[in-house]
Write an enzyme that holds these catalytic residues in place. Sequence first.
Site, PDB file in Angstrom:
ATOM      1  N   GLY A   8       0.596  -1.368  -0.095  1.00 42.50           N
ATOM      2  CA  GLY A   8       0.132  -0.051  -0.090  1.00 42.50           C
ATOM      3  C   GLY A   8       0.428   1.233   0.025  1.00 42.50           C
ATOM      4  CB  THR A   9       4.414   2.166   0.431  1.00 43.99           C
ATOM      5  OG1 THR A   9       4.978   0.859  -0.197  1.00 43.99           O
ATOM      6  CG2 THR A   9       4.293   1.848   1.865  1.00 43.99           C
ATOM      7  N   GLY A  10       2.601   2.634  -2.693  1.00 40.60           N
ATOM      8  CA  GLY A  10       2.537   3.231  -3.895  1.00 40.60           C
ATOM      9  C   GLY A  10       3.582   2.579  -4.809  1.00 40.60           C
ATOM     10  CG  ASP A  54      -2.432  -4.867  27.345  1.00 44.83           C
ATOM     11  OD1 ASP A  54      -2.194  -4.790  26.150  1.00 44.83           O
ATOM     12  OD2 ASP A  54      -3.104  -4.745  28.326  1.00 44.83           O
ATOM     13  CG  HIS A  79      -3.315   0.291  29.412  1.00 43.64           C
ATOM     14  ND1 HIS A  79      -2.135  -0.463  29.501  1.00 43.64           N
ATOM     15  CD2 HIS A  79      -4.167  -0.495  29.315  1.00 43.64           C
ATOM     16  CE1 HIS A  79      -2.437  -1.730  29.327  1.00 43.64           C
ATOM     17  NE2 HIS A  79      -3.791  -1.902  29.126  1.00 43.64           N
ATOM     18  CB  THR A  96       1.258  -1.118  -8.201  1.00 45.43           C
ATOM     19  OG1 THR A  96       1.602  -2.297  -7.626  1.00 45.43           O
ATOM     20  CG2 THR A  96       0.705  -1.292  -9.691  1.00 45.43           C
ATOM     21  CG  HIS A 117      -7.320  -3.436  31.628  1.00 42.40           C
ATOM     22  ND1 HIS A 117      -6.554  -4.567  31.772  1.00 42.40           N
ATOM     23  CD2 HIS A 117      -6.776  -3.107  30.573  1.00 42.40           C
ATOM     24  CE1 HIS A 117      -5.753  -4.660  30.991  1.00 42.40           C
ATOM     25  NE2 HIS A 117      -5.855  -4.059  29.929  1.00 42.40           N
ATOM     26  CD  GLU A 118      -8.600  -0.289  28.145  1.00 44.84           C
ATOM     27  OE1 GLU A 118      -7.495   0.313  27.883  1.00 44.84           O
ATOM     28  OE2 GLU A 118      -8.749  -1.552  27.864  1.00 44.84           O
TER      29      GLU A 118
END
Length: 730
Positions: free
Chosen positions: A243-245, A538, A467, A247, A463-464
């Site tokens: 997908g970086t270009g 995690d 983080h 083609t 939990h979140e």
Amino acid sequence: MENNNEKNNNRRLKPSKPDNKNPKQNYNMYWVYLVILALLVGMFFWGDNTNVKEVSWSEFQQYVTDNRIKAVNIYNNNNKSIAEGLVREESVSYIFKENATQVGSNPYIQVYIPSTDAIETFLSETKKEKGYDISWNYKPTSNFWTIFLTFIPILLLIVFWVWMMRRMQGGGGGNSGVFSVGKSKAQLFDKDTGQKVTFRDVAGLSEAKEEVQEIVEFLKHPNNYTNLGGKIPKGALLVGPPGTGKTLLAKAVAGEANVPFFSISGSDFVEMFVGVGASRVRDLFKTAKEKAPCIVFIDEIDAVGRARGKNANFGSNDERESTLNQLLTEMDGFGSNSGVIVLAATNRADILDKALLRAGRFDRQIYVELPDLNDRKEIFRVHLRPIKIDDSIDVEFLARQTPGFSGADIANVCNEAALIAARSKKKFVQKIDFMNAVDRIVGGLEKKNKIITQHEKRSIAIHEAGHATLSWFLEHANPLVKVTIVPRGKALGAAWYLPEERQITTKQQMLDEMCATLGGRAAEDVFIGQISSGAMNDLERVTKQAYAMISYMGMSEKLPNLSYYDSTGQDYSFTKPYSDNTAQLIDFEVKAMIAEQYERAKRLLIEHTEGHGKLSTILIEKEIIYSDDLERIFGKRPWISRSQEILENKETEEVEVKSEAKEAAAFIDTNKFGSAYSKSESDDFLKKEEEKEKEKAKAIEKEKEIEDLKTKEENKNDENEQTKNESTAD
């Protein structure tokens, strides 16, 4: 990186076609099957429906004498004569015996007669003596139709077999016949192709474009290089993630180069027949040499360029290896191959054969990497042109929210945002639509109706929040964007960060990221008193990162400066590059590193228990919180992110450039008139300079608009011509 979406539907590479060629009409082979089935059914129900029994001459005479035959047809051939006797209804069971129930409405017997005179004499005498009502006729021979009807099934089988062979080799006309299976399937694009993609349609990729443009310039102006003794590169390999270009760059080369351009996929060389791949390679380069100078583009070359001896067949004859050997010979073998440049694209350069990558075949390897911040801004500008957006859209913000996205991913984000806005019946696409599009692509579909108990909701929020708390107080952790406990995809909750696009990463930075990743499990342990399966992802990431730091990057005190990473891609299939004792030491170091960061996470959470509690409470109520909420609870973050530092440095540089421009203007005025202008006069001078720059920018924009209008008119003319051709064909 990605071409202009406004022109994407109108400016695509198409193989050149003759002007007088009628449009291809749809043809369904099921009609053939229907006709054949109807013929077979008709022959069964409406055929003669007769049964023939072959008898000897003496038996025939006996049947006639017994008055069991009512009519005789005599067929006279050059070699021998045949007679057919129509059996009377009451004699069918006597003549056909057990087969009497299977005969049709007109059963008859067949006999080879001595001559027509003999049978005529016999029938005349029998009719005269017995007085039977029997007739006989002379008819032309029926052997032709008999033979024809006999061979109809064989002919149908032959036709079906030929059709199946053509289908296996690619279908209808062109080079798809039985004897052209070894022909190349490459598409040819030449200078007469009406619609083209140029380098102006490719956003970003400045370094890669320079490399490819040099090849195009050599084809256009070869004397500039040959006069100095230079030679054109024989091949260039485009390497990069999907997908970086890659083609798209090849399409731009096809649009810019005024030479024939052959395009083919690596899988087109692979066929079920032995030797077909090598034959197609030979045919491709034979055609290319006839049209030299030209360019041959092979997309996904890893389909045939895989390193020899590493396939799963273990010594058996592999068709890919034969195709690769022929490709190596054609690119740089004993014969000359001047004038043919080979472009290829792959995202698996590590598995390609070394002989294919050497100088003389692929002289250059052009790396097409994921776009950085500035490249993403250009790509967003390209893809936002056809989308109706409002003033809330900030291209720089969108570029910062999509680190690690390829050009194709950014195109998908823009399209998904437009779909989300259309689903909400909006007239414009807004900033929130783009944010939802990024969440949809990264995290999956939002599941608001998923049944979750209050206890589970509280566990997810704690939990979140763990983080989020650690990412706020760890210097090198990725800056937080938002935290949500709304389920997305397989995840029950998620914390969205803005990853730092670092060029190099230190050990302390990795440890901070590891500690922040363990924040969810540590929060469960500290504030709930029991751990759950929610931290499985995690733990997987942390374990992989720890093993990479110790065994690949040499970031261990007991195993310093050692790397067991194999950059050649061959991997250690059956043996490890270290002993069992070293493996145990690696496991011990990984456990110690993760345990240390886990205890560190618990200490930080205990220090900020109050803030974590407030954060989890807000998260339970609102289900989603942003970085502004963390700033109100914990205060301003003591560190700035790397991307923010880069932006601030860029703004500082712009201010310095403007101040230098003012000083230079004052210096010029002083030297010119012997004394400095007054402040108002210098400001007027700078305003005039700014107006000149604005006028230049407007002129450039007008030129682009004129080019776009010309392109649209050309596309309309092409569509009109195509419509005329279709109407003429109809």
